[in-house]
Design an enzyme around this catalytic site. Structure first.
Site, PDB file in Angstrom:
ATOM      1  N   ASP A  23       0.871  -1.164   0.000  1.00 31.40           N
ATOM      2  CA  ASP A  23       0.000   0.000   0.000  1.00 31.40           C
ATOM      3  C   ASP A  23       0.922   1.233   0.000  1.00 31.40           C
ATOM      4  OD1 ASP A  23      -2.152   1.794   0.887  1.00 31.40           O
ATOM      5  OD2 ASP A  23      -1.070   1.688   2.800  1.00 31.40           O
ATOM      6  N   ASP A  25       0.102   5.154   1.118  1.00 33.63           N
ATOM      7  CA  ASP A  25       0.036   6.050   2.289  1.00 33.63           C
ATOM      8  C   ASP A  25      -0.022   5.257   3.584  1.00 33.63           C
ATOM      9  OD1 ASP A  25      -0.415   8.979   1.236  1.00 33.63           O
ATOM     10  OD2 ASP A  25      -1.627   7.656  -0.033  1.00 33.63           O
ATOM     11  N   ASP A 200      -1.600  -0.576   5.808  1.00 30.07           N
ATOM     12  CA  ASP A 200      -1.849   0.006   7.127  1.00 30.07           C
ATOM     13  C   ASP A 200      -3.302   0.326   7.383  1.00 30.07           C
ATOM     14  OD1 ASP A 200      -1.960   2.185   5.224  1.00 30.07           O
ATOM     15  OD2 ASP A 200      -1.946   3.520   6.980  1.00 30.07           O
TER      16      ASP A 200
HETATM   17  O1  LIG Z   1      -4.287   3.009  -0.193  1.00 31.30           O
HETATM   18  P1  LIG Z   1      -3.397   4.117   0.205  1.00 31.30           P
HETATM   19  O2  LIG Z   1      -2.205   4.265  -0.688  1.00 31.30           O
HETATM   20  O3  LIG Z   1      -3.000   4.048   1.648  1.00 31.30           O
HETATM   21  O4  LIG Z   1      -4.307   5.419   0.007  1.00 31.30           O
HETATM   22  C1  LIG Z   1      -5.380   5.656   0.917  1.00 31.30           C
HETATM   23  C2  LIG Z   1      -5.639   7.116   0.892  1.00 31.30           C
HETATM   24  O5  LIG Z   1      -4.401   7.726   1.132  1.00 31.30           O
HETATM   25  C3  LIG Z   1      -4.323   9.143   1.048  1.00 31.30           C
HETATM   26  O6  LIG Z   1      -4.905   9.638   2.203  1.00 31.30           O
HETATM   27  C4  LIG Z   1      -4.237   9.241   3.363  1.00 31.30           C
HETATM   28  O7  LIG Z   1      -2.924   9.832   3.371  1.00 31.30           O
HETATM   29  C5  LIG Z   1      -2.874  11.273   3.467  1.00 31.30           C
HETATM   30  C6  LIG Z   1      -1.411  11.710   3.376  1.00 31.30           C
HETATM   31  O8  LIG Z   1      -0.666  11.167   4.387  1.00 31.30           O
HETATM   32  C7  LIG Z   1      -3.527  11.725   4.751  1.00 31.30           C
HETATM   33  O9  LIG Z   1      -3.513  13.157   4.843  1.00 31.30           O
HETATM   34  C8  LIG Z   1      -4.977  11.210   4.786  1.00 31.30           C
HETATM   35  O10 LIG Z   1      -5.564  11.548   6.022  1.00 31.30           O
HETATM   36  C9  LIG Z   1      -4.983   9.704   4.611  1.00 31.30           C
HETATM   37  O11 LIG Z   1      -6.327   9.220   4.535  1.00 31.30           O
HETATM   38  C10 LIG Z   1      -4.930   9.646  -0.242  1.00 31.30           C
HETATM   39  O12 LIG Z   1      -4.955  11.054  -0.233  1.00 31.30           O
HETATM   40  C11 LIG Z   1      -6.289   9.044  -0.518  1.00 31.30           C
HETATM   41  O13 LIG Z   1      -6.707   9.410  -1.806  1.00 31.30           O
HETATM   42  C12 LIG Z   1      -6.186   7.539  -0.454  1.00 31.30           C
HETATM   43  O14 LIG Z   1      -7.488   6.990  -0.670  1.00 31.30           O
END
Ligand SMILES: O=P(O)(O)OC[C@H]1O[C@H](O[C@H]2O[C@H](CO)[C@@H](O)[C@H](O)[C@H]2O)[C@H](O)[C@@H](O)[C@@H]1O
Length: 843
Positions: A23, A25, A200
């Protein structure tokens, strides 16, 4: 790192085709307030990039983000597969995959969400090709809750809209795929045999739910999870990936690639084993030398099975040597000597199924012993159970015990296999401990005969045999060692002679030219026995010819249908296979078992057998009935097929040609038959004289290339082949004839490079470049002698001597630039060539 996590990583790292999917983020990139600023840790990127460059290893990132944003933010190279939008977006043209209805719905979502969050403090929107993410991380808690509720009650509840909640984010999408389905698609697209997924968030649980079998899941941080392992944060992820990289790289490229020629062989007349210069049993097959390996460390590192003895203080051995004129090997450190040998007691009692490897430890030092048997090339997980005077191996249908009275074992497991270790203070044992691995037995009791007497008996066998040889003065000890190596490759129970003790030691380091030589070729076997006859030993040849007679019987009166090789029992080989769980010697893959050359047409094979029968009859002064049958069958086979094209001695997977060497060997067969008729009363066939003349005329005319002024590899083709030298070595062409002299010079010019003599240089349809063949160097030495270039013969012979390992064994080939051996080891061809040259030069 948690030891269990590390052990599982180590297991996973050894899967043939590994997919690492992460993954983004919260896994590769730490969570930050502004989604547009989430960058992966540099150590993580470095590990992923390096993993992606490894063979048989694929890396992917599966993120909730839009693919375009993921690529821009992560800046990962193209060899890493990126999948966006929670597994919906596999490539940038993804938006074209949306139906017009989905586009309309997505735009409706955009508009509704924009309305809902208008003027809501701290809420951020992140549009994606198939929907939108609504971020509440920077919003006051009450606003976040209000927005979340409104989204869920509004667009999140619409038909055909998928709503996914993550960390301070809710994602709305018109696609219904998730990370689990994306992982399935990647797994089958990339042909992964196991998957590592690290994530995560709640959305990553879909991926964890799709893991199975040897797969491994790691959850980053808190929260309920289906993953079996957990790490704290993105820094831990960097460590996991770095560790995985190190383990997999080591596994793929060979943790320790001891030079091939530095391995020594133990033998008992049926089984054999290879020992490294530092006393690790690195190769041993059971119950037969062509069965699955019990120790395949040679081809797969320590996890593929080994049996190691080393001093507790470490350090390199002082040296290693064969005990005089035996197949027992002594490895010495200060305070510790390890004497390895295979016990002949069972064989002499008629039991060819059992093998006992004895490792005697002597001195006043302390030794560490590691016993890690891995039957069937490591495919059968085993347990080791301390019992009575030793250890019992469980999980293998062949009984196996390690007798070691008084030794205390600690047994550990890596989840798959057990390994037993022990520290042995030799002083406490009176300076001597014997470890006896008994394969084919579950008897841990003391033997009727003490170890010392059994060693004496086993060693006497080799010594007594060696004492009867007529050895040259020139390089006497090395010739003796070569003779013992050839004798050790003889499989006494059937008379077969192995071409080499190993499979898949590479002809091209890191390449695919890896073949299984643990079988009996008519050609190699006959030449090996012939070299022993030259040294005055007949029994190996007699037993080999009986083996030949047995195989001939199986052709039902059609010797021309013989395969070039058979199993040591005289059976047909099963189709070639690959052991894809082994990374190969120094990463040289694939590791192959069996050998498809058995289905080729090789019309030269009759010649060496005929030559052997003649040599045996000459030495004995008489031809036996079954030897007469063998030679008559060989002559018949030649008569029926000599005019056909064939695959030739080198077995290239290419269309058949009229090989000069094969025709020469057909001539040789008839020549030897006539000789046997003249000298030993073999019933002569009227047709032989005419046949011999016809073959000679045919080869002399069609094998010659007037432009190149040499005999070439095949009729009408300009490539050269060292085997063509046999046109003069057999006497078909008088060695004084200018055409032979020209052929020797052309061969030298085209195929010799320093100390290496290549068999050919043509494109044989296989990738990679191999080394020079030691047997080809031997043929050139003999050719030099035949044309009066003794000084050149002596010089090349001296270079050949340098290609032996420290205990006098030769592999198949030599790389003159890297100055290291290549190919299977020890190789009968190389040893018989060496013996023959020493005898010629000694004369
Ligand atoms: O599947 P992932 O790669 O983990 O993406 C899930 C979402 O991640 C991002 O949002 C998350 O990370 C941001 C930056 O650290 C944080 O600010 C936010 O609160 C988290 O939810 C991304 O912006 C989303 O589009 C993804 O769906």
């Amino acid at each position: 790192m948690d030891p269990e996590l590390r052990a599982c990583l180590a297991n996973l790292a050894r899967t043939p085709q590994l997919l690492i999917a992460c993954d983004y983020d919260g896994t590769l990139a730490p969570i930050v307030t502004d989604p547009a600023k989430a960058a992966p840790l540099p150590e993580t990127v470095a590990a992923l990039r390096a993993l992606a460059t490894l063979p048989q290893t694929k890396v992917a990132v599966i993120s909730g983000r839009a693919l375009r944003d993921l690529a821009a933010l992560s800046r990962l190279p193209s060899e890493i597969h990126l999948v966006g939008s929670h597994g919906s977006e596999f490539d940038v043209s993804f938006t074209h995959a949306l139906t017009p209805e989905q586009v309309t719905l997505r735009d409706k979502i955009y508009a509704a969400v924009a309305d809902l969050v208008r003027d809501k403090e701290g809420v951020r929107l992140e549009p994606k090709p198939a929907g939108i993410a609504v971020h509440t991380r920077t919003a006051p808690r009450d606003v976040a809750a209000e927005v979340l509720a409104a989204i869920q009650a509004g667009p999140g509840s619409w038909d055909d809209v998928q709503s996914t909640e993550g960390k301070e984010v809710v994602d709305l999408s018109v696609m219904t795929t998730h990370k689990g389905t994306a992982l399935d698609a990647l797994r089958s697209q990339l042909g992964a045999s196991a998957v590592l997924f690290i994530g995560d968030d709640v959305t990553d649980e879909n991926a964890f739910a799709h893991l199975h079998g040897p797969d491994m899941g790691i959850r980053v941080g808190e929260g309920e999870t289906l993953a079996r392992h957990r790490v704290d944060d993105t820094e831990d992820v960097a460590h996991v990936l770095a560790d995985l990289l190190q383990i997999r790289r080591g596994w793929l490229y060979g943790e320790q690639s001891v030079l091939i020629e530095r391995h020594s062989m133990l033998a008992d007349g049926a089984a054999n084993a290879l020992v490294t210069p530092d006393a690790r049993i690195t190769w041993m097959c059971h119950p037969k030398p062509d069965s699955g390996a019990l120790f395949a460390d040679l081809l797969g590192g320590t996890t593929a099975g080994h049996f190691t003895v080393e001093p507790v203080g470490g350090g390199l051995p002082l040296g290693q040597r064969y005990r005089h004129e035996t197949m027992s090997v002594e490895t010495r450190w200060s305070g510790l000597t390890v004497t390895d040998w295979l016990d002949r007691t069972h064989l002499e009692a008629g039991d060819a199924h059992s093998t006992t490897l004895v490792r005697e430890l002597s001195g006043n030092g302390t030794a560490r012993v590691t016993f890690a048997p891995r039957p069937e090339f490591g495919s059968l997980p085993v347990r080791l159970q301390p019992l009575g005077d030793g250890l019992l191996m469980l999980g293998y249908n062949e009984p196996l015990v390690l007798r070691a009275p008084g030794v205390e074992w600690e047994v550990t497991s890596d989840g798959q296999n057990d390994t037993a270790t022990a520290t042995v203070d030799l002083t406490a044992f009176g300076g001597h401990v014997a470890l006896e691995m008994r394969c084919g037995s579950n008897d841990l009791s003391d033997s009727a005969l003490p170890v010392g007497e059994r060693r004496e008996g086993s060693e006497a066998h080799w010594r007594d045999w060696a004492a009867k040889l007529n050895l040259p003065r020139l390089k006497r000890d090395m010739v003796m060692r070569s003779a013992l190596a050839l004798r050790a490759l003889c499989y006494e129970p059937t008379g077969a002679i192995l071409a080499a003790a190993t499979t898949s030691l590479p002809e091209d380091l890191g390449g695919v030219r890896n073949w299984d030589y643990r079988y009996c070729w008519f050609r190699d076997g006959a030449m090996s026995a012939r070299a022993l006859v030259e040294l005055g030993s007949l029994p190996e040849a007699e037993r080999f010819l009986k083996w030949c007679a047995g195989v001939l019987e199986s052709t039902g009166g059609h010797p021309e249908w013989l395969s070039p090789l058979y199993t040591i029992d005289g059976g047909s080989l099963p189709p070639e296979g690959i052991i894809d769980t082994l990374p190969g010697y120094a990463g040289s893959r694939p590791v192959r078992v069996n050998n498809n050359a058995n289905k080729q047409v090789q019309l030269d094979v009759f010649g060496p057998v005929a030559d052997l029968v003649a040599a045996v009859a000459d030495l004995r002064g008489r031809l036996t009935d079954f030897e007469a049958e063998v030679i008559l069958a060989m002559a018949d086979a030649v008569e029926r097929r000599w005019h056909e094209p064939d695959h030739g001695i080198w077995e290239a997977p290419q269309p058949p040609r009229h090989h000069v060497y094969s025709k020469v060997m057909c001539w040789f067969t008839i020549d030897k038959a006539i000789q046997l008729a003249d000298r030993h009363g073999l019933p002569r066939k009227e047709s032989w004289a005419g046949l011999r003349a016809a073959i000679a005329e045919n080869v002399l005319e069609h094998g010659w290339d007037e432009n190149l002024r040499t005999y070439t590899a095949a009729y009408g083709e300009p490539d050269l082949d060292a085997a063509t030298l046999w046109i003069g070595l057999t006497g078909l062409l008088d060695p004084a004839d200018q055409r032979f002299i020209d052929t020797v010079e052309a061969t030298e010019a085209a195929l010799r490079s320093g100390s290496a003599v290549y068999r050919y240089k043509r494109d044989d349809g296989l990738p990679g470049v191999e080394g020079g063949f030691l047997i080809c160097a031997a043929w050139l030495i003999e050719s030099y002698l035949k044309i009066g270039r003794r000084a050149d013969a002596e010089e090349l012979f001296t270079q050949l001597i340098d290609q032996a390992g420290p205990t006098g064994l030769f592999p198949e080939q030599w790389d003159p630039l890297a100055e290291r051996g290549l190919g299977n080891h020890p190789q009968a061809y190389s040893h018989l060539g060496f013996v023959h040259c020493a005898l010629l030069l000694d004369a």
